[in-house]
Every structure is written in C-alpha cells, then in structure tokens.
Scaffold this motif. Sequence first.
Motif, PDB file in Angstrom:
ATOM      1  N   ARG C 242       0.778  -1.238   0.357  1.00  9.04           N
ATOM      2  CA  ARG C 242      -0.048  -0.092  -0.045  1.00  9.04           C
ATOM      3  C   ARG C 242       0.819   1.199   0.084  1.00  9.04           C
ATOM      4  O   ARG C 242       2.097   1.197   0.471  1.00  9.04           O
ATOM      5  N   LEU C 285       4.157   4.437   6.277  1.00  8.19           N
ATOM      6  CA  LEU C 285       3.939   3.697   7.401  1.00  8.19           C
ATOM      7  C   LEU C 285       3.155   4.394   8.369  1.00  8.19           C
ATOM      8  O   LEU C 285       2.173   3.933   8.900  1.00  8.19           O
ATOM      9  N   ARG C 288      -0.671   4.382   6.542  1.00  8.94           N
ATOM     10  CA  ARG C 288      -0.864   3.085   6.469  1.00  8.94           C
ATOM     11  C   ARG C 288      -2.262   2.816   6.923  1.00  8.94           C
ATOM     12  O   ARG C 288      -2.609   2.748   7.949  1.00  8.94           O
ATOM     13  N   GLY C 289      -3.207   2.449   5.887  1.00  9.54           N
ATOM     14  CA  GLY C 289      -4.433   2.119   6.317  1.00  9.54           C
ATOM     15  C   GLY C 289      -5.392   3.123   6.666  1.00  9.54           C
ATOM     16  O   GLY C 289      -6.690   2.957   7.007  1.00  9.54           O
ATOM     17  N   PHE C 292      -5.387   9.463   6.049  1.00 11.59           N
ATOM     18  CA  PHE C 292      -4.480  10.883   6.049  1.00 11.59           C
ATOM     19  C   PHE C 292      -3.648  11.142   4.919  1.00 11.59           C
ATOM     20  O   PHE C 292      -3.396  10.103   4.215  1.00 11.59           O
ATOM     21  N   ILE C 341      -9.171   7.008  12.356  1.00  8.98           N
ATOM     22  CA  ILE C 341      -8.599   5.956  12.618  1.00  8.98           C
ATOM     23  C   ILE C 341      -7.002   6.132  12.195  1.00  8.98           C
ATOM     24  O   ILE C 341      -6.799   6.582  11.264  1.00  8.98           O
ATOM     25  N   PRO C 342      -5.913   5.972  13.367  1.00  5.86           N
ATOM     26  CA  PRO C 342      -4.781   6.326  13.105  1.00  5.86           C
ATOM     27  C   PRO C 342      -4.311   5.178  12.159  1.00  5.86           C
ATOM     28  O   PRO C 342      -4.579   4.062  11.673  1.00  5.86           O
ATOM     29  N   GLY C 343      -2.960   5.611  11.355  1.00  9.28           N
ATOM     30  CA  GLY C 343      -2.474   4.973  10.498  1.00  9.28           C
ATOM     31  C   GLY C 343      -1.743   3.595  11.350  1.00  9.28           C
ATOM     32  O   GLY C 343      -1.569   3.758  12.493  1.00  9.28           O
ATOM     33  N   LEU C 344      -1.505   2.414  10.780  1.00  9.46           N
ATOM     34  CA  LEU C 344      -1.075   1.266  11.289  1.00  9.46           C
ATOM     35  C   LEU C 344       0.301   0.892  10.763  1.00  9.46           C
ATOM     36  O   LEU C 344       0.550   0.342   9.573  1.00  9.46           O
ATOM     37  N   PRO C 345       1.428   1.188  11.424  1.00  9.93           N
ATOM     38  CA  PRO C 345       2.726   1.219  10.886  1.00  9.93           C
ATOM     39  C   PRO C 345       3.146  -0.460  10.870  1.00  9.93           C
ATOM     40  O   PRO C 345       2.557  -1.257  11.493  1.00  9.93           O
TER      41      PRO C 345
END
Lengths: 345, 345, 345, 345
Positions: C242, C285, C288-289, C292, C341-345
């Motif tokens: 991604r 990262l 990610r997901g 933002f 929702i925060p990014g998921l590194p």
Amino acid sequence: MMIKAGIVGASGYAGEELLRLLAMHSHVKVVAATSRNLAGKKIGSVHINLDGFYPDLTFENIDNNELKKMCDVIFLAVPHGASMDFVPELLNGSTCKIIDLSADYRLKTAEFEKIYGMKHKDPREAVYAIPEVHDVLKEAEKIKNIRLIANPGCFPTGATLAVAPLAKFGVLENVIFDSKSGVTGAGNTPSATSHYPNLTENIIPYKMTAHRHTAEMRQEISRLQPGFDNISFTPHVIPASRGILTTAHVFTAKKYTTEEVKKIYVDFYKDKPFVRIVDGVPSLLAIRGSNFCHIGLEADSKTKRIVIVSAIDNLVKGAAGQAIQNMNILFGLSETEGLWIPGLP
Amino acid sequence: MMIKAGIVGASGYAGEELLRLLAMHSHVKVVAATSRNLAGKKIGSVHINLDGFYPDLTFENIDNNELKKMCDVIFLAVPHGASMDFVPELLNGSTCKIIDLSADYRLKTAEFEKIYGMKHKDPREAVYAIPEVHDVLKEAEKIKNIRLIANPGCFPTGATLAVAPLAKFGVLENVIFDSKSGVTGAGNTPSATSHYPNLTENIIPYKMTAHRHTAEMRQEISRLQPGFDNISFTPHVIPASRGILTTAHVFTAKKYTTEEVKKIYVDFYKDKPFVRIVDGVPSLLAIRGSNFCHIGLEADSKTKRIVIVSAIDNLVKGAAGQAIQNMNILFGLSETEGLWIPGLP
Amino acid sequence: MMIKAGIVGASGYAGEELLRLLAMHSHVKVVAATSRNLAGKKIGSVHINLDGFYPDLTFENIDNNELKKMCDVIFLAVPHGASMDFVPELLNGSTCKIIDLSADYRLKTAEFEKIYGMKHKDPREAVYAIPEVHDVLKEAEKIKNIRLIANPGCFPTGATLAVAPLAKFGVLENVIFDSKSGVTGAGNTPSATSHYPNLTENIIPYKMTAHRHTAEMRQEISRLQPGFDNISFTPHVIPASRGILTTAHVFTAKKYTTEEVKKIYVDFYKDKPFVRIVDGVPSLLAIRGSNFCHIGLEADSKTKRIVIVSAIDNLVKGAAGQAIQNMNILFGLSETEGLWIPGLP
Amino acid sequence: MMIKAGIVGASGYAGEELLRLLAMHSHVKVVAATSRNLAGKKIGSVHINLDGFYPDLTFENIDNNELKKMCDVIFLAVPHGASMDFVPELLNGSTCKIIDLSADYRLKTAEFEKIYGMKHKDPREAVYAIPEVHDVLKEAEKIKNIRLIANPGCFPTGATLAVAPLAKFGVLENVIFDSKSGVTGAGNTPSATSHYPNLTENIIPYKMTAHRHTAEMRQEISRLQPGFDNISFTPHVIPASRGILTTAHVFTAKKYTTEEVKKIYVDFYKDKPFVRIVDGVPSLLAIRGSNFCHIGLEADSKTKRIVIVSAIDNLVKGAAGQAIQNMNILFGLSETEGLWIPGLP
C-alpha cells in the motif's frame, strides 16, 4: 463510563500500540503517557501515525504518587525487571488497577527468579490472563485480587491458544512450537537483527533450545493438562514488522482426523469472538493490527500427529490488544469494546 | 576439457539458474537451451541478468534426436512427469549423460507412483545424488549406470544435510522438519501465493502434513539409519525469493552437548567444501546464489533434543548448483569447478 | 442515521477496503456486496480479515433495479469503462447517490474519450471530489447534481494535494511528479509485476512518460492555477502493498524559503483534518490503512525549486477512504465519521 | 600476473564487496585486509558468506609503511575525511597504486572544502574514473599521475551514466535526478533508517534538495556539456539492500523520439561491456551483485522531455566493482577481468 488510563513506558512499541488502539476506544481517556527520554514532546511528533490524535497529551515524567491518583487503570509497558518497582508503589493506598505487560508477574516467583536470573522484589500473585483460556474474573476472585493483571507474553499467547483445546482433552504427548515472529518483538532500538540488510529475504532462528517464554508455556499449558510439560520451543525472526505465526507440531495419545480436531477447536472457542478457526491456513496479514487469533489445523492421516498453526499480531493480541481486552473485562465492559477492528492486510 | 551442455526447459527458474551458473564455468559450453514458448528469443532478452552473456544462443525447440547428438550432458529442468518422456529417448543410442532436476527418478518406482499419483513410463534406476552424503561414482557403479542422475529435491537436500551425521550414528528417534522456503520454489508463474500483497510481511504454511518431499526424505535418511522413518515435514513460504531454512527438531536416543554434536558434524563434513558448520545460526543471505549449505546447531541442555538448522539456496544447492556439482563429478572435474562463488547477501 | 450502502465490485481491493472501513462506521449498514465470481460466498471467507464481521452478508449478483431500491448510497468499485453502464441505470427512477471509484466520470468527456480510447456511453457531469481542494457541496450545486461523485484517482489525489497550495498562489512553472506506489494499485490479479520474486528488493518504473492519470492531474491543478499544464508524471511500483509517495519537483516563479512554503501549506490545510504538514519527511507507514495525507517539504536555498513529498494510502485516501469521506459530506455527516483511525505502521 | 592487493577498511560494506568480488578474480591475491575493530578475526567469521574463502587471511591493524610494501594496489574503503590521511603516506616512497572509494579526491579541492565543510589536508589531483565516460588512462596521463584513482560516488555513477550521451550532444537544459537507493548505501551500522520496521513497505526521501553528491554530478556532467549545471537531485531509500535506480527527468533543447534517443545511447555505449541499453525498463534485480549498468528510456511524444532510468548495484558499479574495473585498467588487464559475472535476481 470513561476510564482514565495511564501508560508507563509509552515510547516503546507496546506503549505506541496502546496509544493507537485507545484512540479508537469510546470508554477510555488517556490521561498520562510517561517516558523519561521523550518528556515534553507531543505524542504525534514521536508516533507520527498519531499526529492529530491526543492534541492535549505530551510525554511526561510523572511521579508514581501523582500517577495513581490520576488513573483508573495503569498499563505498565516497561522491560521485565522494571515492573516490580512500580507495582507495589502504585497499588499502595490507591484504587487503580494495573495491567502489567512485562514478564514480572507471569511466572510463579521461584520460577521467575530461576528463568530471569534475578531476585523478585515484590513476590505477590497476579492474574495471568489469556481470557479465552481461563475466566479472568474467577481467577481474580481466587487470589482475591482484581487489581493486578499479568498480561501474557507474545509467544505464549500464540502457543497456548494453538493447543489449549487439545490440552483440555488431556491428549498431548509431545509438543514442538516452531514460532516465526515479526521483528518488532525485539523492540524499537536498532540492532544487528533489525538492520534491514540482515533481515530482508532472510529468516533468523535464535535461542534455539532455551528461550525464556518456554517456562511460561509450560506453566500455562500444564494448568489445562496437569502434569504435561513435554514442550519444546524454537523462535525465529521473519522479515515482517508484526505478527507471530506459531506452527505447533503436536503428537497426541490417540489418532484424530482433521474434522474431529476442527470440531474440538470450534467448540472450545465458540464464545470467544477474537479466536477464529479458519479453513486452510491462517495469515498474518488477515489479523495484522487486530486483536484476533486465527487458527488453522490439519491432522496427519497416518500418524498421531497434528499440525496446528496460530496467527496473532505480537503487538496486539500478543501485548497491547490483550491488555485492553483484559481492561475491558476488569471494568465490566464487553471484551470487544474498542477492539472490534478488522485486520489490515 | 569443454563439455557441451544442453538445458531442456530453460525458461523456468532452474533453467535460468543453470544458465547463470554455467556462464561462470570454464569447462562448459551451453550449446542448446530449449523452450517451447520462448523459441526464437535471445537468452538475454528473457533472462535480463544474462544480457551480454550467450550472445549466440537463442531459445529453441529442439528434437530429442538432434539434442542428444549435440550434447555431452543434458540437464532436464522440466516438471515432474515430463522427464520420463525425455530420458529413454535421450539415452537411447547416445553417449550423453542426463542430470534430471525433476522428481521422476528420485523415488523407487512403486513409491513414485503412489506419491505422485501417476504411472511411471520408464521405471529405470538412477543415481540419487547428494554428493556430501553418498559417493556418487560408487553409487553409479552399483547400478552400472553413470548416465542418469536424479538430482535431489530442494527440501530433501536441506533436510538430509541437516541430519545425515546423526543418522549415520543411528541415534535418530523422532525428527520434525519445519522448513521455510523462498517463493521461487513455487515456480515463475504468478499465483496467489507469489502475489506480492499476499506474501510480504507474511509467512504461509502449506501442505502441513502431506508434502510429497516427505517420501524422499524418508527414503534417503533411512539409507543412513536403516529402518528409521519417524520423520515429519511441514513447509512454509517466506517473504524471500530464494533460500530454504530447515529447522530440524531432532529427538535422539541419547543426550548430547552442543559441543559433542558439533564435533560429529565437523567430522562428517570435513572433506565437503560446500557444507560448512557455522558458529551461531546460519543465514540465508550468506549462501544466497551459492552452492553452499551452512549448518548451525544447539543441543538442549536438559532433554534429548537437538535443534539443527540448515540453510541452502533452493535454486542452487537445491537445484541447478547441485546439478552442476554432480556434472563435475561425472566428468571427473573438481566438484567445486565453476561453483566456487561466495554467497551474495 | 443509518445509511444503507451497496458495493458493486466488492471482490477487488477497493471493494475490500470499503468493507473493512465501513465495518468501523457507526452510521452505515452494508446491505449489498456484489460480485459475479464470488456470488454465494460469505464475505469473511474471501476477505479473511473480515471473518466475524458481516455475519449476514454474502456476495451476490444483484440486479440494478433491485440494488437501487435497497441502497441510499452505492459505491462503484469496478474497472474504468464499466461504471458508465451502471450509472444511468442506477440513477434513473431512484434517489440513491453514487460514488464512482472508476475513472469514467473524472475527466471532461472529450478528454476521457481521447485518453481512455473509448466512446463514453453516458456523458453526464459529476462532482470530482478531493474535499480538501474543492468544496464538494458547492460543486454539486453548480452542476445541480449531488447524486454522482467521481472519486479521484490515487495518483492524482497524492499529486494534487502536494501542489494545491502553491497552485492556488499561481506560482507553478514546471512540475514533475515522480510517484512511488504500492503494488495493490495494480489490482488483485497476480501478474508479472506483482510476482514476489520480480518486485522484492526492486522498484519498477512504468508508463514513464504517458500514464493516463497525467490528464487528471492537469485538469485538476489547472482549476487552481488557470492555464497551467506544464506537468510531467512518472510512476514506479515499490516493494510495498500500500501507499503512494509522490515526490513533486516544483519549479516556481519566485524563490521561497522552506519556512515560507510551510506556512502557505499549513494555512491552506488548516481546517482539513486529514491533511497534515509534518516536520521532516512523511512516511507511508504513518498513514498506512488510514485516510490521512502527510506532506513534507523543503525549498532549495539556491534555486527556485521546492521538493514537496506527499504520502497517502492508495486504497484509502486514494480510493475507499476518500469515497467514504465524500459519502459523509453528501449525507451531512462529519467528514471524519468512521474514518478517524490512526495509521498502522 | 598476480596483483597483490590490500583493503583498508575491510569491515564495511564496500570492503566486504571488494573481498567478495576479488575472491573470483584470477589475477589478484588479497594480502591485507585492515580493520581496527576486527583485528585478529578471520574474514569468514565476520563476512559469513566468505567462509571457506581466504583461509589464511585475518583482519589486521597494519602500519601504512608496511602496507605499502606488501601491496601493488591498495583500496581505501574508509569514510570521507579519512582517505586524505592515508594517501600521502601510502604514496610517498612507494610504487603502489591507490583506488580511493571515499569522496576525498573526487571534487576540486575548493569545492570539496565547501561541500564537506572541512579543510583538505592533501589537495592533490586524482583521476575521477567512470571508465565508460572518460578514458581513464588518458586522464591519468594528463595529470601525470596514474597512481591515485578517485572512485566515483554511487549516486553520481548512476546519474552520470544516465545522461552522458545526451550531455555529449550538448542538449541538456534541465535535469532532475530522482534516485532510489538500497539501504546499504547508509553503511552497516544499525540506525533508525535501516531499522526494519521503519523501512519495510516504505520509501524514505532524505536530503531532498541538498545532498552532497549533487556537486559531484554537476562537476562531471559539465565536463561533458560545458557550462551546464541545471541539475537537481533528490535521493530516497527503498526497502532493498542493494541497488540504485535513478529516474532522470530530462528536458532538452530539441524534441526527440524514443528511437532517436535510443540510437544515441546504443552508439555512445557500444564498446562498453558493462553498460547495456535494455528494452522496456531496467531492473535492480537483473544487475544485483554485478558491475552492470542497465539503462531504459522513453521520450515524451509531446514535449521536449525524456525519462531515462539507470540501474546499478550501489556496492558494485557504485563502489567495489567499479574500483576493480579501474584497477584492471590501471594494470593493463581487460576491464571485465574477474567482473564478468551475471546479476543475481
């Protein structure tokens, strides 16, 4: 309900994950995130994925006396050997609950001292909590202490969930756990193992016969199948950030078909929302960033051997997620509260 | 000496590796590279890393009668089930030697038919050749046939090398091979497993209790420790192109120290240039692209368990490199000729 | 409010992401997920990360007439050229809104026909919606049509967000977008590019001077700086699932310091929760997901050149996330609803 | 001929690569490998891929006076700023030749002092040697010094090779190099950038407008097109160990077709065995571990823009391989001697 939560050691991976997950929890407000090195910095300037969340929170170096007054629950995300300094001070004269992500309160004291090679300064009993395997609240009642949870290790979580149903049946004879972990399990300090050119396109075994988590696996699995400790464990680091895939090579007292084993597993976990028995093989990507444990299995058609594979995210079900799940249970919330989030492939 | 070599099936990974390695071999001239799909194309336009090498060679669709006249040695890099069509035609009325990289001549015929679910069209005996374990020339003498080599499978090569010294001592009681392979093992046709978003940051178990290579392992290891077949095997695909790391969980009849086991291994492999016993754990990167097998080991100080880890490149020691090593031996060259190339991390 | 949503083409990556994200949206119930190939299968058996979510939903092959009655909003996650078949049928005689993730309604009709080399069957105007750059509701008013959103392409989203503030100032003179995309951008069908051994440890440029998204970038950036079309674009696939990192090499009419440019960007995006100007360089990262877009920038101290780097998740802000953001706006919800929702590194 | 070679700084990546490549060179014997930290250790115990090679060589801490007597050629694989201490001592009173892989002798002294912010202790001229661009022996004659080679930087090698043919034609007007490098370019000390969880699935821009190598690019390209210095450079780290892909966005004085540009490149490099113009796009995997530079290109059909992409291995053509190529030339060997090795995908 709004639970005031503090995180001690919020700069490491477990702390970062607590912050990430609690940002999506409707019943928790993080009121303190401690870090000696990062004191004064904004959360989002260090954990960049959290930029925009926690606008009013900065890392701080907070005194234990103050901390225990501020918080309903405190997560200890510190190295083993450090929690035992915090716990007595934080519990004393307070009503806050503690969820300890370190190894300090997981093993019986004597075993801890042997395995970790240090004197235990605070040999009290805690509730060792994999909620799918033991009833956390009942366990707490037993030891008359609902204020201290020993949050399980990452490898023992994946390993115990992989064999618990068979252990409950008492049929385990020899179990070899061959685990493959993402490198965040080794922490966020750059090292030779985490150095990209050493890990990419590679897989690195370590502590091939003597990893500390073996003791934790033996303790917990033997609670399900008393007397059984014929358990071996070899971990590997894989080129992945997150996730633990545990391949359990299981030799049993009797021969099973795949269908029989599957039925045992589906039954055992039927009321456990986070453990799911999958068709085929589980994938670290399907549970990435989530609190799920996926399990796949196959019985050898010719011998008394079963291969069971469990997949968890080491930082979530193996650390921060399970900690929040335990918090939910302690505070009477649904155990899925704030954690009903799909994996991010 | 200049050996004229032909490669049947030169478009796949094994064929590509034969071309790459033979480009550095002083005593071999590749005179034919067959491929039905690529006929007419230049080698370097398909295998771009070979652009500049083989300026006069194109992929061709060559008749077997012509091929066996052109070549001193023919490498068959075709799928299992296809070699048995080529071998009788190529051997008949010729003097050329064949090194078959497929599975067709590895197992005893009856076992082959059971495991691969097909009738064998050419049930003749070949020399199964891991040169570090059996004396290839003596084996050829035994069967009075030095013209057909069954080049071992990738997983059986790594597995057999991992336990051969202990098997020779006859002390194996239970062996579990948990192998981790690069995805080139699955061939160069894009598939769900090789689809990048499915494999990166993941590790994928497959055929958990029933991989075909188990039969090959049992056959070869029982030649070293007669009667022993208590062997289990579970493979996984790792996010890597090349390499097989095999973790052998070995239970033995007696207890050893790490030093004792290490001495057994160093002695067993002392005249074998490509097998090296390393301190610590072996690395897929250290042997990447090379014909080496690195082995690390550790005995459990408390039980009769030893963990032995071998690392090979599946396309080299597990296929094309071992094929060339066998060719060297057949043609009286030093076995390291053209293969004394360090791994490329 | 509970919005009933349908997803057409729910088997692809964009459809999968819509399902993943909508599982966390409190005001949406997915009532239909269509797929010709997967009809009859459960969502969680195909998208394994969703196992446990959508217990009552299966892929179906639903007639447009039925679909438009079931849904308040329909997401079209189909290939370009296919949406123009769905849109007129779905809009006709219904009140449902459509968010089209394909390219069909993004460009002016003539331009679409030239770039995509096909006749447009339904040449109506839609709202091209990057909500941080244009006011979506006002745009809808202008064309008197709030029922059809053309959800922007992934590359144009990252590129436009990277230069919009400077374009608004009218100072762009020459812009080169050098973009690096995760391979999910190429879809979930295995191909040579997505074949793991071809992509790992590599980076693959493609369509070096003639990618279709260039037209979309020119159209949208020239709305901000009328008359400006000196825009070049070269995409690359990176070894990542991604994310798109766009490095914008920008030559401007006047010389700026880094601080001046940063101020322009912070001001421009100050009320846009999903776009954040970071210190240093942005990271795929960190976002990610998530929905933002992180932007970092640096002005050359000696020339009129500025390097601006934007990071988005191609499947979220570049597709499904932005589609949900647009849905939120259309339905009067906060634009962050279900997406905070925060990014998921 | 047997050239006695010494390597100063043999513990780093460039030193390791020199050892790997020289192990395959028939005319070189490595007689010394210096390292302060590793003194006393065997080569193969540190660089495990070399286990079995160099059985008689250990890392040593050797005095310059001794070293220059032992060696015909000395490779300096030390950080910039360190070579200028070695060079005068090693050249003085000896006949050995030096190939310096550091930046110390690449730039004109004044430029070096400005860019690297340090006084130059030994401001002598050296031959800057990309052998495909300038005639190394003629250059050496010009400065009457064939004993000191300034081996080019990794980024400037890839960048210069990408545009040299057009520069020779004098048609460059604006060149933007957007480079993507494997992380070994940052050395073998673990750091935040090389920390696996920070780099996997990511791409990290750095020194976006002010990398030191820009000066080297300008110096060398302006030797081909006098007066031209309109060159920008932005590097990125990609999730890869090795390799630099340089995307050159080139604006020219006149419009070209792809075929015209290709002809210019094929002609320019026709006698240069290591530079190859490929159809389509070049691949880092095709040149991995080799001394090749692959170049792909495409002219925009509508504007005066050409995109040229070069692929090299930063540690080989960008360091150790080019150093050996230069050694071959200095010692009158074929430039491909010991380097005619295909890339390892």
